[in-house]
Design a protein around this motif. Structure first.
Motif, mmCIF file in Angstrom:
data_model
loop_
_atom_site.group_PDB
_atom_site.id
_atom_site.type_symbol
_atom_site.label_atom_id
_atom_site.label_comp_id
_atom_site.label_asym_id
_atom_site.label_seq_id
_atom_site.Cartn_x
_atom_site.Cartn_y
_atom_site.Cartn_z
ATOM 1 N N THR A 141 0.834 -1.208 0.000
ATOM 2 C CA THR A 141 0.000 0.000 0.000
ATOM 3 C C THR A 141 0.864 1.252 0.000
ATOM 4 O O THR A 141 0.615 2.210 -0.746
ATOM 5 C CB THR A 141 -0.937 0.007 1.218
ATOM 6 O OG1 THR A 141 -1.768 -1.165 1.199
ATOM 7 C CG2 THR A 141 -1.816 1.242 1.229
ATOM 8 N N SER A 142 1.893 1.268 0.827
ATOM 9 C CA SER A 142 2.776 2.433 0.916
ATOM 10 C C SER A 142 3.526 2.657 -0.392
ATOM 11 O O SER A 142 3.706 3.798 -0.838
ATOM 12 C CB SER A 142 3.765 2.262 2.067
ATOM 13 O OG SER A 142 3.096 2.151 3.300
ATOM 14 N N LEU A 143 3.991 1.585 -1.015
ATOM 15 C CA LEU A 143 4.689 1.712 -2.296
ATOM 16 C C LEU A 143 3.760 2.262 -3.376
ATOM 17 O O LEU A 143 4.156 3.092 -4.200
ATOM 18 C CB LEU A 143 5.253 0.361 -2.730
ATOM 19 C CG LEU A 143 6.401 -0.208 -1.890
ATOM 20 C CD1 LEU A 143 6.759 -1.614 -2.370
ATOM 21 C CD2 LEU A 143 7.633 0.703 -1.967
ATOM 22 N N ALA A 144 2.509 1.788 -3.361
ATOM 23 C CA ALA A 144 1.553 2.251 -4.376
ATOM 24 C C ALA A 144 1.248 3.739 -4.212
ATOM 25 O O ALA A 144 0.942 4.436 -5.194
ATOM 26 C CB ALA A 144 0.257 1.441 -4.273
ATOM 27 N N GLN A 145 1.344 4.244 -3.000
ATOM 28 C CA GLN A 145 1.056 5.663 -2.745
ATOM 29 C C GLN A 145 2.209 6.580 -3.133
ATOM 30 O O GLN A 145 2.047 7.799 -3.131
ATOM 31 C CB GLN A 145 0.696 5.856 -1.263
ATOM 32 C CG GLN A 145 -0.651 5.234 -0.901
ATOM 33 C CD GLN A 145 -0.905 5.166 0.586
ATOM 34 O OE1 GLN A 145 0.032 5.323 1.390
ATOM 35 N NE2 GLN A 145 -2.135 4.918 0.976
ATOM 36 N N GLN A 146 3.377 5.998 -3.439
ATOM 37 C CA GLN A 146 4.506 6.783 -3.941
ATOM 38 C C GLN A 146 4.263 7.076 -5.425
ATOM 39 O O GLN A 146 4.209 6.161 -6.249
ATOM 40 C CB GLN A 146 5.814 6.011 -3.762
ATOM 41 C CG GLN A 146 6.291 5.907 -2.337
ATOM 42 C CD GLN A 146 6.922 7.208 -1.850
ATOM 43 O OE1 GLN A 146 7.707 7.823 -2.554
ATOM 44 N NE2 GLN A 146 6.566 7.616 -0.652
ATOM 45 N N THR A 147 4.105 8.344 -5.741
ATOM 46 C CA THR A 147 3.727 8.732 -7.103
ATOM 47 C C THR A 147 4.719 8.190 -8.127
ATOM 48 O O THR A 147 5.922 8.438 -8.036
ATOM 49 C CB THR A 147 3.680 10.267 -7.222
ATOM 50 O OG1 THR A 147 2.824 10.766 -6.199
ATOM 51 C CG2 THR A 147 3.171 10.694 -8.588
ATOM 52 N N LEU B 56 -5.238 0.145 -3.598
ATOM 53 C CA LEU B 56 -4.761 0.018 -4.976
ATOM 54 C C LEU B 56 -5.824 0.472 -5.976
ATOM 55 O O LEU B 56 -5.516 1.098 -6.994
ATOM 56 C CB LEU B 56 -4.365 -1.429 -5.267
ATOM 57 C CG LEU B 56 -2.994 -1.900 -4.770
ATOM 58 C CD1 LEU B 56 -2.808 -3.371 -5.079
ATOM 59 C CD2 LEU B 56 -1.878 -1.089 -5.415
ATOM 60 N N ALA B 57 -7.091 0.163 -5.672
ATOM 61 C CA ALA B 57 -8.166 0.522 -6.605
ATOM 62 C C ALA B 57 -8.292 2.031 -6.749
ATOM 63 O O ALA B 57 -8.603 2.539 -7.835
ATOM 64 C CB ALA B 57 -9.484 -0.069 -6.129
ATOM 65 N N GLY B 58 -8.058 2.768 -5.670
ATOM 66 C CA GLY B 58 -8.135 4.213 -5.751
ATOM 67 C C GLY B 58 -7.016 4.818 -6.570
ATOM 68 O O GLY B 58 -7.167 5.900 -7.143
ATOM 69 N N LEU B 59 -5.874 4.115 -6.645
ATOM 70 C CA LEU B 59 -4.703 4.646 -7.346
ATOM 71 C C LEU B 59 -4.535 4.040 -8.743
ATOM 72 O O LEU B 59 -4.050 4.702 -9.656
ATOM 73 C CB LEU B 59 -3.440 4.363 -6.509
ATOM 74 C CG LEU B 59 -3.432 4.985 -5.106
ATOM 75 C CD1 LEU B 59 -2.365 4.339 -4.242
ATOM 76 C CD2 LEU B 59 -3.188 6.488 -5.217
ATOM 77 N N HIS B 60 -4.904 2.785 -8.878
ATOM 78 C CA HIS B 60 -4.717 2.079 -10.159
ATOM 79 C C HIS B 60 -5.993 1.300 -10.499
ATOM 80 O O HIS B 60 -6.014 0.057 -10.471
ATOM 81 C CB HIS B 60 -3.532 1.111 -10.060
ATOM 82 C CG HIS B 60 -2.247 1.760 -9.645
ATOM 83 N ND1 HIS B 60 -1.461 2.480 -10.511
ATOM 84 C CD2 HIS B 60 -1.628 1.819 -8.439
ATOM 85 C CE1 HIS B 60 -0.399 2.936 -9.876
ATOM 86 N NE2 HIS B 60 -0.475 2.561 -8.611
ATOM 87 N N PRO B 61 -7.085 2.004 -10.827
ATOM 88 C CA PRO B 61 -8.360 1.301 -11.045
ATOM 89 C C PRO B 61 -8.339 0.334 -12.226
ATOM 90 O O PRO B 61 -9.039 -0.681 -12.205
ATOM 91 C CB PRO B 61 -9.354 2.448 -11.282
ATOM 92 C CG PRO B 61 -8.515 3.629 -11.674
ATOM 93 C CD PRO B 61 -7.218 3.458 -10.972
ATOM 94 N N ALA B 62 -7.551 0.607 -13.236
ATOM 95 C CA ALA B 62 -7.581 -0.238 -14.438
ATOM 96 C C ALA B 62 -7.189 -1.674 -14.113
ATOM 97 O O ALA B 62 -7.816 -2.634 -14.589
ATOM 98 C CB ALA B 62 -6.652 0.345 -15.505
ATOM 99 N N ALA B 63 -6.142 -1.858 -13.298
ATOM 100 C CA ALA B 63 -5.706 -3.214 -12.960
ATOM 101 C C ALA B 63 -6.773 -3.953 -12.165
ATOM 102 O O ALA B 63 -6.972 -5.169 -12.339
ATOM 103 C CB ALA B 63 -4.403 -3.142 -12.159
ATOM 104 N N VAL B 64 -7.463 -3.255 -11.293
ATOM 105 C CA VAL B 64 -8.525 -3.886 -10.490
ATOM 106 C C VAL B 64 -9.671 -4.307 -11.404
ATOM 107 O O VAL B 64 -10.244 -5.395 -11.251
ATOM 108 C CB VAL B 64 -9.013 -2.908 -9.398
ATOM 109 C CG1 VAL B 64 -10.258 -3.432 -8.716
ATOM 110 C CG2 VAL B 64 -7.905 -2.668 -8.374
ATOM 111 N N ILE B 65 -9.999 -3.451 -12.369
ATOM 112 C CA ILE B 65 -11.116 -3.772 -13.267
ATOM 113 C C ILE B 65 -10.796 -4.980 -14.140
ATOM 114 O O ILE B 65 -11.642 -5.863 -14.338
ATOM 115 C CB ILE B 65 -11.442 -2.538 -14.145
ATOM 116 C CG1 ILE B 65 -12.043 -1.426 -13.277
ATOM 117 C CG2 ILE B 65 -12.387 -2.906 -15.280
ATOM 118 C CD1 ILE B 65 -12.198 -0.106 -14.009
#
Length: 1026
Positions: free
Chosen positions: A457-463, A501-510
């Motif tokens: 989660t922390s890594l995903a929040q790093q822009t 992750l969904a809030g930051l990278h929705p395409a992969a979740v979809i």
């Protein structure tokens, strides 16, 4: 004129010689009225001011100063000039005259017509002729207020004094001890340093005269009328000490010295002052003190036993590093930041290689605090630390060590905030960090897996840190864990990580997560026969439960909602048709997921359309299909007919409607009303319904009557500005249904819907006539003992009463009186007592602020104040067999009052509450005990007088069949041990004998409370005891 002169001389004589202080007010009034001027008053005081007796001269000056206090606003510049010259001359007079002179000068400093140069003249006389610290407290305050007034209005003149003004102030303040005057003195000093007064060669003197109070050690006396707090003094002094960079060379050594103190408050104050100071300093101000500051900060974090001190030490390190980071590097200048970070790394880095030792955590915290200070610092520290951490992780075999290292890494990642369009400081370590996380996610150790999700989660929040391939691989790992991991902690962590992750990278979740979850939910381990083993069924149910939770967690972006909600709706549809077997519990969970999505998704036109056009019509369609199918089908029954499922659908619709834009909300209301009044099904999908559906006149169809639950969700949660069409007809039908329907779920929902509409209906004759008509019908049914619909009428009355209570409608009193009268009813008495709980408590699905209901503040307190006397009166008049109803009603009302109100009001109701403890109803007992407990902490005299009855009843309840009652009664007995010792000591032996039995109770929580209570009672009367 002669009369005015005579009056003036009379007033002067009575004040000076007659010692009548009230004459000062009379004199001031005459001056304001223009009967004589200030200068005429001075002339009239001539004999007094030239008297050889100092006290007579003091009284004369006192009269003049008292009049000036009220009349300074009307003075002319010439009068002010004369008065200033007079007062300056009086400062050289006898010391008893000084106090009234200072009061007069203070009044003159408030004048807006002070002549140029007069401020300087006054202060020179003051500093030269008055030794301030030899004055009494009030006179010293007078001097400080003079300075404050002049600094506010004559700043330029005072600055013209140069350093002489600072020197004069230092002499005036030196030795001040009273906290009231210290606040004033600190205010002056703060203005001096912040407004750029010339400190000259008196920098150190000003620092010394203020810093001698650091750190503040002041405890206000009890009931202090002045209201001065330690926090005020601390903040004011901190503003002074940190107000200028020129104090740095004195303040930093002082802080280092004070950090050696054993007093925790001194350490905390010092650290917080350091943070405030270095936030304004430049690197050269702190350079020579870096080693001493680092040694002190390191010690406080490594050795402290206080979380506050540790947090303050870390904040100070961050602020210090940030200060050093602001330095501009020149080719010939020393890099203070690198020098300081070398110190930090030298003392902390090697501890990170010892994950089984306790120093790893304080070392990591120190490095993370420095890392979070600036981009430069984060680059230096991560470049030095991350390779070592990664190497350690790969070389360690023990899961506990690897988990510790992962947590250290996670905190480092969290401590760095990357700006947009800026490369992350962790970019160079991305492959190694992803490898660490993904390998941890494949481990079997649950703690390691949970920590890995936090790092991810922390890594995903790093822009811009994670690549698309990294995100897709992460989603694959999370999906695998969701489908295979039974550990609740891991499942919860995975769901939270997937949501982030969904809030930051929705395409992969979809593309990755949602299709896999859907496939798993709609799969069956075996054929739909019932040959599966119980553990296998349970496992598949747990997987579905996790999938449903995950679908809700990831649905925060509109694009994800467009994909996740059809899956949840398909669960409901499949459960209804039976194409895939879903249990009632799983269908309820699907509804809960839809509700959670409605609550958390971003408000936008896109999501509003999704709920308005798709979700709400689909839910209504499925419920209607189930209702029609349930009428004549003796075979399989749709889960959507279950009360639990319908009750779970309602908040989905109500939450959706409460957040709709006004236009869409109005369309939803129109559609729902048309469906329920006219049977208009044109907007529903799968439109194969008969055309003459009458949902509000269902006849004997229980399944169709239940649909009114969904009407409640559609029309009672709309924003108040949205108009419900054909409202009168709708409310007539709802009233009819609630009074005639025989199915509890249906008539209760109809009553709630009717009440929700009443609550929002505008005030006026139409509303009043509606309520009166409804009340007439309800009362006629309730008054008829033979009526078959008394329960229905009572339910409608109760919900309408709540709707009116919330909005303070005057007709509520009629309903209240009827409800009180029903406490004596043979059939409805217990239900009426329970009804007060409904009136006073919050409703989850209707009549709350989330549904835009009209809820006024403090409605509970108002209800109690208006009706408590009626309750007591009714109890006293009721026959013995009806008294428990009144006690239960009282307990239900009081238990919902705010604790502060309970403490105030309970003494008046004490006799009834003691009766309630003897009531056989366990609900009444528990509710009463919860009311009493906060009052026992600070018992009123009335309670102590009833101690015998209270102790007897509480001891009897320790043997109650209900564990909650036994536990609550033991807590109350424990609280009584803190009463005044002479009051409770006579009960000691009796209580100790009675508490022996609960020590052997079969429930651990009861035994725990009994041990604590008995220990306190055992210590009563002994040295050091209670």
């Amino acid at each position: 004129m002669a009369a005015d002169s005579t009056l003036l001389l009379s007033l002067v004589e009575e004040f000076v010689s007659g010692l009548q202080d009230s004459k000062a007010k009379d004199t001031a009034t005459c001056v304001k009225d223009g009967q004589f001027t200030i200068l005429q008053l001075v002339e009239a005081l001539g004999l007094s001011l030239t008297s050889v007796q100092p006290h007579t001269r003091a009284r004369g000056v006192q009269l003049l100063s008292d009049v000036l206090h009220d009349c300074y606003g009307g003075l002319t510049e010439r009068e002010v000039e004369v008065l200033i010259a007079f007062y300056e001359d009086r400062l050289k007079d006898h010391y008893v005259i000084t106090p009234p002179v200072l009061q007069g000068l203070r009044a003159l400093t408030k004048c807006t017509v002070l002549p140029p140069g007069s401020a300087v003249s006054m202060l020179r006389s003051l500093f030269q002729d008055v030794h301030v610290q030899s004055l009494m407290l009030t006179e010293r305050a007078c001097v400080y207020n003079m300075l404050i007034n002049l600094m506010a209005t004559r700043e330029a003149e005072l600055k013209g004094l140069g350093a002489d003004f600072v020197f004069g102030f230092v002499q005036s303040m030196d030795g001040e001890r009273d906290p009231r005057n210290l606040l004033l003195a600190f205010q002056i000093a703060r203005t001096i340093v912040l407004r750029g007064y010339d400190l000259g060669k008196f920098i150190e003197e000003l620092f010394e005269v203020t810093s001698c109070y650091f750190p503040i050690d002041f405890s206000p006396p009890p009931n202090d009328p002045h209201g001065i707090t330690r926090e005020e003094l601390i903040q004011m002094l901190r503003d002074v000490l940190t107000g200028t960079r020129r104090f740095a060379e004195f303040l930093l050594p002082l802080i280092i010295e004070k950090l050696d103190s054993d007093v925790q408050s001194a350490k905390l104050d010092s650290l917080q002052t350091l943070v405030a100071g270095v936030s304004q300093y430049e690197h050269k101000d702190v350079a020579e003190f870096l080693e001493g500051l680092w040694a002190s900060l390191r010690r406080e974090v490594f050795q402290t036993s206080s979380e506050k001190i540790e947090s303050a030490g870390l904040a100070a390190l961050t602020a210090l590093t940030s200060c050093l980071s602001r330095s501009v590097l020149n080719s010939d200048s020393e890099d203070s930041l690198s020098t300081f970070l070398d110190l930090v790394l030298k003392d902390c880095k090697h501890h990170l290689c010892e994950p089984d030792l306790k120093l790893v955590w304080p070392s990591a915290k120190l490095l993370q605090a420095a890392c979070s200070a600036s981009n430069r610092a984060s680059h230096v520290i991560t470049d030095a630390v991350m390779p070592s951490l990664i190497e350690q992780y790969n070389s360690r075999a023990q899961c506990s060590h690897r988990r510790t290292l992962l947590e250290v890494v996670q905190r480092f990642v969290q401590s760095v905030r990357t700006c947009e369009n800026e490369e992350s400081v962790f970019s160079a370590f991305r492959p190694s960090l992803c490898s660490m996380v993904f390998s941890a996610l494949t481990e079997t150790n649950s703690s390691l897996q949970v920590m890995a999700t936090s790092v991810l989660t922390s890594l995903a929040q790093q822009t811009g840190l994670l690549l698309d391939s990294d995100v897709e691989l992460a989603v694959d790992h999370l999906t695998r864990l969701l489908l295979t991991e039974d550990d609740d902690r891991v499942s919860l962590a995975v769901v939270e990580c997937a949501g982030a992750l969904a809030g930051l990278h929705p395409a992969a979740v979809i593309t990755k997560l949602i299709p896999r979850l859907k496939a798993e939910m709609f799969s069956e381990p075996m054929d739909q026969n019932d040959n599966r083993a119980a553990p296998e069924k349970h496992s598949h149910h747990a997987v579905r439960q996790r999938c449903l939770s995950a679908l809700a967690a990831v649905s925060t972006q509109p694009s994800v909602v467009q994909e996740s909600t059809p899956v949840l709706l398909e669960v409901l549809s499949s459960a209804h048709t039976g194409s895939v077997v879903f249990s009632v519990e799983e269908v309820v969970l699907a509804c809960h997921s839809l509700q959670r999505i409605a609550e958390q998704v971003e408000d936008s036109e896109e999501t509003g359309r999704c709920f308005h056009d798709v979700i709400i019509p689909r839910l209504l369609s499925l419920a209607l299909q189930a209702a029609l199918q349930g009428e004549g089908s003796p075979g399989r029954r749709s889960p959507l007919l279950e009360e639990a499922v319908l009750s779970a659908m309602v908040p989905v619709i109500s939450t959706s409607c409460s957040r709709l834009q006004p236009t869409l909300a109005g369309q939803t209301a129109s559609r729902a009303v048309s469906l329920f009044l006219d049977g208009d099904v044109s907007f529903l999908p799968d439109n194969s319904f008969p055309s003459n559906i009458q949902l509000l006149k269902p006849g004997d169809s229980w399944s169709r009557s239940q649909m009114v639950c969904l009407l409640l969700g559609c029309v009672c949660s709309l924003p108040r500005g949205v108009e419900v069409p054909r409202l009168d007809l709708l409310m007539t039908e709802l009233e009819e249904m609630s009074c005639t329907c025989s199915y509890p779920l249906s008539y209760t929902a109809a009553a709630k819907c009717f009440a929700g509409l009443v609550n929002k209906r505008p005030q006026g004759d139409a509303l009043d006539s509606l309520i009166q008509r409804t009340m007439q019908r309800v009362c006629s049914e309730l008054d008829s003992a033979s009526s078959s619909v008394r329960t229905q009428a009572f339910t409608l009355m109760l919900w309408v009463a709540k709707a009116l209570l919330l909005r303070y409608h005057p007709l509520f009193t009629t309903l209240t009186d009827k409800l009180f009268s029903l406490l004596d009813d043979a059939d409805l008495g217990p239900a009426a007592a329970d009804g007060f709980w409904l009136l006073m408590s919050d409703s989850a699905d209707i009549l709350n602020r989330g549904c835009h209901a009209d809820v006024r503040i403090m409605y509970r307190q108002r209800f109690f104040s208006e009706n408590s006397a009626k309750l007591v009166q009714g109890f006293n008049a009721a026959p013995q067999e009806k008294k428990p109803n009144y006690l239960k009603a009282l307990s239900n009302i009081v238990n919902k009052l705010p604790k502060q109100v309970q403490v105030t009001e309970l003494p008046a109701l004490l006799s009834l509450l003691l009766e309630a403890l003897s009531c056989p109803d366990q609900g009444v007992q528990l509710s009463t005990l919860s009311c009493l407990q906060p009052v026992l902490i600070d018992p009123p005299p009335a309670l102590i007088q009833q101690l015998e009855a209270l102790v007897s009843r509480l001891l009897a309840l320790t043997s109650s069949p209900a564990m909650s009652v036994r536990t609550a009664s033991l807590r109350c007995i424990h609280a009584i041990s803190c009463f005044p010792e002479h009051e409770v000591l006579p009960f000691r032996a009796r209580v100790l004998r009675a508490l022996a039995r609960p020590l052997d109770d079969r429930k651990r929580l009861v035994r725990k409370e009994a041990v604590q209570a008995r220990a306190e009672w055992f210590l009563l009367g002994s040295p050091g005891g209670s």
